[in-house]
Scaffold this motif. Sequence first.
Motif, short mmCIF file in Angstrom:
data_model
loop_
_atom_site.label_atom_id
_atom_site.label_comp_id
_atom_site.label_asym_id
_atom_site.label_seq_id
_atom_site.Cartn_x
_atom_site.Cartn_y
_atom_site.Cartn_z
N THR A 113 0.94 -1.20 0.11
CA THR A 113 -0.04 0.02 0.04
C THR A 113 0.84 1.21 -0.11
O THR A 113 2.15 1.37 0.62
CB THR A 113 -0.92 0.09 1.23
N LEU A 123 -2.11 6.32 2.34
CA LEU A 123 -3.21 5.73 2.83
C LEU A 123 -3.15 5.92 4.58
O LEU A 123 -4.00 6.09 5.20
CB LEU A 123 -3.18 4.33 2.48
N SER A 124 -1.94 5.39 4.90
CA SER A 124 -1.82 5.67 6.40
C SER A 124 -1.58 7.07 6.96
O SER A 124 -1.78 7.36 8.05
CB SER A 124 -0.60 4.89 6.82
N LEU A 129 -3.60 9.08 5.93
CA LEU A 129 -4.85 9.81 5.97
C LEU A 129 -5.24 10.56 6.94
O LEU A 129 -5.83 11.69 7.03
CB LEU A 129 -5.92 8.75 5.43
N ALA A 148 -8.84 5.79 -1.95
CA ALA A 148 -8.34 5.47 -0.62
C ALA A 148 -9.37 4.34 -0.78
O ALA A 148 -8.93 3.27 -0.08
CB ALA A 148 -8.53 6.40 0.61
N ILE A 172 -8.82 0.35 -0.08
CA ILE A 172 -9.15 -0.28 0.81
C ILE A 172 -10.10 -1.49 0.59
O ILE A 172 -9.98 -2.65 1.20
CB ILE A 172 -9.86 0.53 2.00
N MET A 189 -7.70 -4.29 -0.62
CA MET A 189 -6.98 -5.01 0.14
C MET A 189 -7.85 -6.04 1.04
O MET A 189 -7.11 -6.95 1.49
CB MET A 189 -6.30 -3.96 1.22
N TYR A 191 -7.00 -9.59 0.60
CA TYR A 191 -5.68 -10.08 0.84
C TYR A 191 -5.53 -10.52 2.35
O TYR A 191 -6.38 -10.41 3.17
CB TYR A 191 -4.63 -9.05 0.69
N ASP A 192 -4.27 -11.11 2.57
CA ASP A 192 -4.01 -11.66 4.03
C ASP A 192 -3.10 -10.59 4.86
O ASP A 192 -3.43 -10.50 6.14
CB ASP A 192 -3.08 -12.87 4.05
N TYR A 193 -2.35 -9.97 4.05
CA TYR A 193 -1.53 -8.88 4.77
C TYR A 193 -1.51 -7.47 4.19
O TYR A 193 -1.53 -7.63 2.63
CB TYR A 193 -0.22 -9.27 4.91
N VAL A 194 -1.25 -6.37 4.66
CA VAL A 194 -1.18 -5.37 4.21
C VAL A 194 0.44 -4.67 4.69
O VAL A 194 0.74 -4.59 5.84
CB VAL A 194 -2.05 -4.16 4.60
N GLU A 238 3.14 -1.35 4.32
CA GLU A 238 3.05 0.00 3.79
C GLU A 238 4.51 0.14 3.06
O GLU A 238 5.51 -0.30 3.81
CB GLU A 238 3.04 0.82 4.89
N ARG A 281 9.38 -6.33 6.11
CA ARG A 281 8.15 -6.69 6.33
C ARG A 281 7.65 -7.90 5.86
O ARG A 281 7.20 -8.94 6.18
CB ARG A 281 7.28 -5.50 6.30
N ILE A 301 6.82 -11.88 7.10
CA ILE A 301 5.44 -12.54 6.60
C ILE A 301 5.69 -13.61 6.24
O ILE A 301 5.29 -14.78 6.53
CB ILE A 301 4.57 -11.54 5.88
N ALA A 315 4.99 -9.98 12.04
CA ALA A 315 3.97 -10.29 10.90
C ALA A 315 2.57 -9.97 11.22
O ALA A 315 1.75 -9.76 10.21
CB ALA A 315 4.32 -11.69 10.44
N PHE A 348 0.92 -6.93 10.51
CA PHE A 348 0.56 -6.49 9.07
C PHE A 348 -0.72 -7.29 8.41
O PHE A 348 -1.21 -7.33 7.39
CB PHE A 348 1.65 -6.76 8.21
N SER A 349 -1.59 -8.16 9.40
CA SER A 349 -2.52 -8.78 9.07
C SER A 349 -3.66 -8.03 8.53
O SER A 349 -4.01 -6.99 9.21
CB SER A 349 -3.02 -9.65 10.04
N VAL A 350 -4.26 -8.12 7.40
CA VAL A 350 -5.32 -7.45 6.87
C VAL A 350 -6.49 -7.35 7.86
O VAL A 350 -7.01 -5.99 8.08
CB VAL A 350 -5.94 -7.94 5.48
N LEU A 388 -5.77 -4.44 10.06
CA LEU A 388 -5.41 -3.43 10.02
C LEU A 388 -6.61 -2.63 9.14
O LEU A 388 -6.92 -1.47 8.96
CB LEU A 388 -4.43 -3.15 8.78
N ILE A 389 -7.62 -3.34 8.64
CA ILE A 389 -8.53 -2.99 7.62
C ILE A 389 -9.56 -2.18 8.27
O ILE A 389 -10.14 -1.09 7.85
CB ILE A 389 -9.07 -4.02 6.73
N LYS A 391 -8.83 -0.29 10.87
CA LYS A 391 -8.24 0.98 11.03
C LYS A 391 -8.45 2.10 9.63
O LYS A 391 -8.78 3.03 10.05
CB LYS A 391 -6.84 0.90 11.38
N TYR A 392 -8.12 1.58 8.71
CA TYR A 392 -8.38 2.26 7.61
C TYR A 392 -9.84 2.71 7.18
O TYR A 392 -10.02 3.62 7.02
CB TYR A 392 -7.70 1.48 6.36
N MET A 439 -10.79 5.57 9.33
CA MET A 439 -10.32 6.68 8.93
C MET A 439 -11.20 7.32 7.91
O MET A 439 -11.50 8.43 7.93
CB MET A 439 -8.79 6.57 8.27
N LEU A 440 -11.77 6.27 7.05
CA LEU A 440 -12.64 7.07 5.88
C LEU A 440 -13.98 7.46 6.67
O LEU A 440 -14.65 8.41 6.38
CB LEU A 440 -12.91 5.75 4.94
#
Lengths: 213, 213
Positions: A124, A128-129, A131, A153, A157, A160, A163-166, A168, A178, A182, B185, B188-190, B193-194, B196-197, B200-201
């Motif tokens: 990402t 985005l972070s 924001l 954004a 989002i 993502m 997915y399993d991981y994000v 930055e 990172r 993972i 690791a 970084f798990s989606v 984190l998702i 959080k994102y 923000m929105l």
Amino acid sequence: MKERGLLIVFSGPSGVGKGTVRAKIFNSPDINLKYSVSMTTRAQRPGEVDGKDYYFRSRDYFEETVREGQMLEYAEYVGNYYGTPLREVNRMLDEGYDVMLEIEVQGALQVKEKVPDGVFIFLTPPDLSELRHRLTGRGTDSKAVIDERMIKAREEIHMMAAYDYVVENDVVDLAAERVKKIIQAEHFSVDRLIGKYEAMLEEYKVEKEVTKL
Amino acid sequence: MKERGLLIVFSGPSGVGKGTVRAKIFNSPDINLKYSVSMTTRAQRPGEVDGKDYYFRSRDYFEETVREGQMLEYAEYVGNYYGTPLREVNRMLDEGYDVMLEIEVQGALQVKEKVPDGVFIFLTPPDLSELRHRLTGRGTDSKAVIDERMIKAREEIHMMAAYDYVVENDVVDLAAERVKKIIQAEHFSVDRLIGKYEAMLEEYKVEKEVTKL
């Protein structure tokens, strides 16, 4: 028999820096990772090596590979095909290597359907972070600029979530570290290991029965 | 507001070396981890510090804490209670620290019910991964010894199924490194984190509406 490797799908919005981070990862001394070379129908450029940068093939060849179900994912960009040949990925996985695909989001979603136990990593943009800062922020951006970024954004989002991981991509070295962590941590996942342990027990059962005869 | 930390449940069969690996992890310079001090009703031994090794409390106090729902998990061993006080764990998590519990398997399963999004790490004896060698092996162990080990292995595999990760304690330093990578690791798990994102929105939406008034 060797333990099968992990399929690592490294993806994210275009322009986020996937290639740079991937190069950094593959330059590390401490990885056991193979890169899956893509197939394309676009013309080979000076300096590019067939089989290293891409497999350069004709449209007919590419389409035939797709028809045979031998393409893990593919897409057409600006009149050219790009795709991941399945056979080579499988060969490397069977040999026990982790295999990394670096592909666009649409391709990643195709892979997700076929290989749900792959490791899906979304790179990402640091935007985005940031924001939160921008939004709760200092009033330096116009409303139009902020609105536009918010739409972007929201799309990212949404992507993502599959997915399993994000990860930055704020600093390339950090992003590469990172991703490596993972991949290493995924090797300790119970879901991946328990089958191995159970298989060992099964093997013993069979041996015991054979011994009894 | 600070991001909430991760609850790390470090567990495994008794005698596997949880305490040694945990000490190695906490001696690392590069971790942001707090250790949850357990409460016990057993007598304080010379050299032990209340609030550091354990909270030494009376049976009445302990049972009252359980009744108030303020014990994340607890068990009785050899006539004494051992448990994890909930309030302190929550306080450290709210402050943004990752918190590690080092507990027995039964306790871990209690925590799993209450905090399913914790990170559950099972420390396994190297034996288990050496099963294959022993079984396909060199005939050095008697059938009785192998059978006994198989029963034990079967129990352990059954236990690990409830966890997220399995780490082999072959070499303490290596085991500690693996646990650290898993913790890093997991950040970084989606799934983590998702939210959080998305928050923000949401925050932006609210602000926009306020601005419109």
